[in-house]
Write an enzyme that holds these catalytic residues in place. Structure first.
Site, PDB file in Angstrom:
ATOM      1  CD  GLU A   1      34.513 -59.144  18.971  1.00 20.06           C
ATOM      2  OE1 GLU A   1      34.723 -60.172  19.634  1.00 20.06           O
ATOM      3  OE2 GLU A   1      33.479 -58.448  19.098  1.00 20.06           O
TER       4      GLU A   1
ATOM      5  CB  SER B   1      23.134 -54.789  19.037  1.00 16.95           C
ATOM      6  OG  SER B   1      24.395 -54.178  19.240  1.00 16.95           O
TER       7      SER B   1
ATOM      8  CG  HIS C   1      33.498 -62.744  15.902  1.00 17.21           C
ATOM      9  ND1 HIS C   1      33.909 -61.458  16.172  1.00 17.21           N
ATOM     10  CD2 HIS C   1      32.236 -62.853  16.375  1.00 17.21           C
ATOM     11  CE1 HIS C   1      32.918 -60.823  16.796  1.00 17.21           C
ATOM     12  NE2 HIS C   1      31.887 -61.649  16.925  1.00 17.21           N
TER      13      HIS C   1
ATOM     14  CD  GLU D   1      28.344 -61.941  14.697  1.00 19.58           C
ATOM     15  OE1 GLU D   1      27.591 -62.195  15.635  1.00 19.58           O
ATOM     16  OE2 GLU D   1      29.580 -61.808  14.841  1.00 19.58           O
TER      17      GLU D   1
ATOM     18  CG  ASN E   1      30.970 -64.793  20.595  1.00 19.03           C
ATOM     19  OD1 ASN E   1      31.801 -65.281  21.352  1.00 19.03           O
ATOM     20  ND2 ASN E   1      31.281 -63.988  19.585  1.00 19.03           N
TER      21      ASN E   1
ATOM     22  CE  LYS F   1      31.311 -60.690  21.010  1.00 21.15           C
ATOM     23  NZ  LYS F   1      31.171 -59.396  20.368  1.00 21.15           N
TER      24      LYS F   1
ATOM     25  N   GLY G   1      28.112 -55.124  19.524  1.00 22.53           N
ATOM     26  CA  GLY G   1      28.426 -54.511  20.811  1.00 22.53           C
ATOM     27  C   GLY G   1      28.147 -53.020  20.867  1.00 22.53           C
TER      28      GLY G   1
HETATM   29  P1  PGA Z   1      26.763 -58.487  20.445  1.00 26.98           P
HETATM   30  O1  PGA Z   1      27.898 -59.450  19.806  1.00 26.98           O
HETATM   31  O2  PGA Z   1      25.496 -59.297  20.534  1.00 26.98           O
HETATM   32  O3  PGA Z   1      27.303 -58.099  21.801  1.00 26.98           O
HETATM   33  O4  PGA Z   1      26.624 -57.331  19.519  1.00 26.98           O
HETATM   34  C1  PGA Z   1      27.591 -60.367  18.790  1.00 26.98           C
HETATM   35  C2  PGA Z   1      28.842 -61.056  18.311  1.00 26.98           C
HETATM   36  O5  PGA Z   1      29.895 -60.399  18.206  1.00 26.98           O
HETATM   37  O6  PGA Z   1      28.831 -62.263  18.016  1.00 26.98           O
END
Ligand code: PGA
Length: 253
Positions: A97, A213, A95, A167, A9, A11, A173
């Site tokens: 976000e 992460s 997601h 998640e 991903n 982003k 993140g």
């Molecule tokens: P990350 O993001 O690996 O940077 O924690 C994962 C995601 O949001 O899909």
């Protein structure tokens, strides 16, 4: 049937030349991948990345979002038929976000899942709890409610097209990862919930990714868990070296 899969991903990161260079390195680094690799790229890169991975065994293209209507006066939005016409196979839906920063409701997400499936796109449907919800002991209730609201209206044959991703929001993140055992327990709950509503077989066949992460240092232990079938990887998917190590960990699991 293998449930394994690794998804990137990206982003809202990278420029076109950076995206080209990253995909070239990935193709060079895993020509023989036995695990499907899905690249979730920003909309402007869908077409160029599709051309780079076309005919490359094991590579698949994902969008990070879609609109819930077929077409119309929705300035700036992207539809399921547009994605399909670009060679997209998967789309990330739900997601955290998007849920938090763009106020995407359960009702909107279930409609996005429907329209994706109508056009033959496979949803990567995300669920996850906040730190506060985890502290209150609400994790299982939160993720199963999200699962039910997003997917339980589907016919079983359509659910077969869906990939799930757990998640935990506090792990995205942040560098904090759920322990492999804690993540596995949530995955097991999700699988059990699918078994109760749909069937044991469907639950057994569903791919459930962990995200939050994921990095080379923890991928092996996460993927060794019975119910963790791979990863949805943000930050560590932006560098070929780390993403290739994660793919290797999934292959070896
Ligand atoms: P990350 O993001 O690996 O940077 O924690 C994962 C995601 O949001 O899909």
């Amino acid at each position: 049937m293998s449930r394994k899969l690794v998804a990137a991903n990206w982003k809202m990161n990278l420029t076109q030349p950076e995206a080209d260079a990253l995909v070239a390195e990935l193709i060079q680094g895993c020509e023989q991948s036995s695990v499907p690799v899905v690249l979730g790229v920003p909309h402007p890169f869908l077409s160029p990345v599709h051309h780079l991975i076309d005919n490359k065994q094991g590579f698949h293209l994902a969008a990070q979002n879609l609109h819930q209507e077929h077409k119309g006066a929705y300035t700036g939005e992207v539809s399921a038929p547009m994605l399909k016409s670009l060679g997209v196979e998967y789309v990330i839906i739900g997601h955290s976000e998007r849920r938090q920063q763009f106020s995407e409701s359960d009702a909107m997400l279930s409609r996005k899942v429907e329209i994706a499936l109508e056009y033959g796109l496979k949803p990567i449907f995300c669920v996850g709890e906040t730190a506060e919800q985890r502290e209150q002991g609400e994790t299982e209730a939160v993720v199963t409610d999200q699962l039910k609201a997003g997917l339980f209206h589907l016919q079983p044959e359509l659910l077969r097209e869906v990939v799930l991703a757990y998640e935990p929001i506090w792990a995205i993140g942040t560098g904090k990862t759920a322990t492999p055992e804690d993540a596995n327990a949530v995955h097991q709950t999700l699988r059990q919930t699918l078994a109760e509503h749909f069937s044991e077989q469907l639950a057994e066949d569903t791919t459930i990714l962990y995200g939050g992460s994921v990095k080379p240092a923890n991928a092996k232990d996460l993927f060794a868990q019975e119910h963790i079938d791979g990863g949805l990887v943000g930050g560590a998917s932006l560098k070929a070296e780390s993403f290739l190590e994660i793919i290797t960990a999934a292959e070896a699991a």
